[in-house]
Design an enzyme around this catalytic site. Structure first.
Site, mmCIF file in Angstrom:
data_model
loop_
_atom_site.group_PDB
_atom_site.id
_atom_site.type_symbol
_atom_site.label_atom_id
_atom_site.label_comp_id
_atom_site.label_asym_id
_atom_site.label_seq_id
_atom_site.Cartn_x
_atom_site.Cartn_y
_atom_site.Cartn_z
ATOM 1 C CB SER A 247 4.461 16.657 3.687
ATOM 2 O OG SER A 247 5.251 16.915 2.546
ATOM 3 C CG HIS B 104 1.153 14.123 2.762
ATOM 4 N ND1 HIS B 104 -0.201 13.942 2.553
ATOM 5 C CD2 HIS B 104 1.543 15.056 1.863
ATOM 6 C CE1 HIS B 104 -0.606 14.732 1.568
ATOM 7 N NE2 HIS B 104 0.434 15.421 1.127
ATOM 8 C CG ASP C 276 3.322 16.503 -0.852
ATOM 9 O OD1 ASP C 276 2.085 16.435 -1.026
ATOM 10 O OD2 ASP C 276 3.843 16.895 0.208
ATOM 11 C CG MET D 123 4.705 17.916 -6.647
ATOM 12 S SD MET D 123 5.406 19.478 -6.116
ATOM 13 C CE MET D 123 4.682 19.584 -4.467
ATOM 14 C CG HIS E 162 -1.185 15.161 -2.372
ATOM 15 N ND1 HIS E 162 -0.971 16.398 -1.785
ATOM 16 C CD2 HIS E 162 -2.109 15.364 -3.342
ATOM 17 C CE1 HIS E 162 -1.725 17.294 -2.388
ATOM 18 N NE2 HIS E 162 -2.415 16.706 -3.330
ATOM 19 C CG MET F 245 -0.251 17.559 -6.044
ATOM 20 S SD MET F 245 0.741 18.530 -4.909
ATOM 21 C CE MET F 245 1.621 17.194 -4.095
ATOM 22 C CG MET G 105 -4.749 20.992 -2.413
ATOM 23 S SD MET G 105 -3.313 20.200 -1.673
ATOM 24 C CE MET G 105 -2.161 21.531 -1.447
ATOM 25 N N GLY H 232 6.091 23.538 -0.990
ATOM 26 C CA GLY H 232 5.969 23.654 0.459
ATOM 27 C C GLY H 232 6.252 25.095 0.859
ATOM 28 N N GLY H 233 5.877 25.434 2.082
ATOM 29 C CA GLY H 233 6.270 26.720 2.631
ATOM 30 C C GLY H 233 5.404 27.910 2.249
ATOM 31 C CG ASP I 214 -1.350 18.971 1.799
ATOM 32 O OD1 ASP I 214 -0.422 19.570 2.372
ATOM 33 O OD2 ASP I 214 -1.182 18.222 0.800
ATOM 34 N N GLY I 215 -1.517 22.156 3.483
ATOM 35 C CA GLY I 215 -0.933 23.374 2.938
ATOM 36 C C GLY I 215 -0.885 24.517 3.930
HETATM 37 C C1 DX5 Z 1 1.928 21.230 -1.455
HETATM 38 C C2 DX5 Z 1 1.925 19.849 -0.885
HETATM 39 C C3 DX5 Z 1 1.938 19.839 0.587
HETATM 40 C C4 DX5 Z 1 3.178 20.440 1.174
HETATM 41 C C5 DX5 Z 1 2.884 20.895 2.556
HETATM 42 O O1 DX5 Z 1 1.721 21.210 -2.824
HETATM 43 O O2 DX5 Z 1 0.786 19.127 -1.292
HETATM 44 O O3 DX5 Z 1 1.728 18.540 1.124
HETATM 45 O O4 DX5 Z 1 4.248 19.555 1.240
HETATM 46 O O5 DX5 Z 1 3.917 21.714 2.933
HETATM 47 P P1 DX5 Z 1 3.626 22.998 3.820
HETATM 48 O O6 DX5 Z 1 3.101 22.499 5.127
HETATM 49 O O7 DX5 Z 1 4.935 23.676 3.906
HETATM 50 O O8 DX5 Z 1 2.593 23.841 3.087
HETATM 51 ZN ZN ZN Z 2 0.401 17.159 -0.127
#
Ligand code: DX5
Ligand code: ZN
Length: 239
Positions: free
Chosen positions: A24, A49, A51, A53, A82, A84, A153, A160-161, A191-192
């Site tokens: 990602s 990937h 993301d 949002m 993905h 969201m 998830m 992230g993080g 993921d996550g």
């Molecule tokens: C979170 C995202 C993930 C994220 C993963 O809402 O869907 O794809 O970017 O990042 P890490 O690996 O830091 O959790």
């Molecule tokens: Zn994701």
């Protein structure tokens, strides 16, 4: 692309090795996205990937259609998008035209999930469904035969993080057993919160696709070096 071509794409692109690594770029330096995607491709990423949002389904905004289109120009890798976002069905044409290979929608974000999955497939794109940590596996049971990817998830989506929620590994194991017992073809994506320190456990729990975000941009290393480290660990864990 017609649906049959999409199936073929899945068996070639998504089927040549397991587990697949889908990095990602959410935590990347967005001013350098093109270079970073090229570096991840050269380091052996299986997909990118992305993301998306909307600040409504999740309490954060990231990026949308123009970034997907721009990345499509920089790589031949599958784009694992993905979504969201609420009512993702409103944007299927736009993300398809931007170059998505797979569109993953949240079961919590679309009222008519079955219809949305079929609308994705009709566009010749692979269809994925994602579940938040609190959403039971039963909520996708009826659609498993129609999806290409189920994304679990292991953090609450939006950022992230965050640390992986350990109890989610049991959920991954349960879905793995369900998919195998029914002989389904869908891929299990996780993921996550996946780090070098826990990726082996994620693979052993049954992941086909491992999504890694912030861990690629840590430890003072380049994302390419970090991705190669993930590859070594997932290959060893899958044996
Ligand atoms: C979170 C995202 C993930 C994220 C993963 O809402 O869907 O794809 O970017 O990042 P890490 O690996 O830091 O959790
Ligand atoms: Zn994701």
């Amino acid at each position: 692309m017609v649906p049959e071509e999409a199936r073929l794409l899945m068996s070639t692109l998504f089927g040549h090795r397991r587990p697949l690594l889908s990095p990602s770029i959410l935590n990347a330096d967005f001013a350098r996205l093109g270079e970073i995607v090229a570096e991840l491709e050269a380091a052996g990423a299986d997909a990118i990937h992305l993301d998306v949002m909307d600040g409504r389904f999740v309490p954060n905004l990231s990026f949308g259609i123009p970034i997907v289109r721009a990345i499509r120009q920089r790589t031949t890798l599958p784009l694992d998008v993905h979504l969201m976002i609420v009512e993702p069905e409103r944007y299927l044409d736009a993300f398809t035209e931007a170059g998505a290979t797979a569109l993953t929608v949240h079961v919590e974000a679309t009222v008519h999930l079955h219809r949305t999955i079929h609308a994705i497939r009709e566009r010749g794109v692979l269809a994925g469904v994602a579940l938040n940590p609190a959403t039971p596996l039963a909520s996708v049971e009826e659609v498993l035969p129609f999806v290409d990817v189920v994304l679990l998830m292991t953090v609450d989506p939006g950022f992230g993080g965050q640390p992986l929620i350990p109890a989610m590994l049991r959920k991954v194991e349960r879905l793995r057993r369900t998919i195998d017992a029914a002989g389904l073809h869908c891929l299990l994506s996780v993921d996550g919160g996946i780090k070098l320190s826990n990726v082996a456990a994620v693979v052993q729990a049954g992941a086909d696709i491992v999504v890694t975000g912030s861990a690629l941009f840590q430890d003072g290393e380049t994302p390419g070096i970090q991705l190669r480290r993930f590859r070594e660990l997932v290959t060893r864990a899958a044996r």
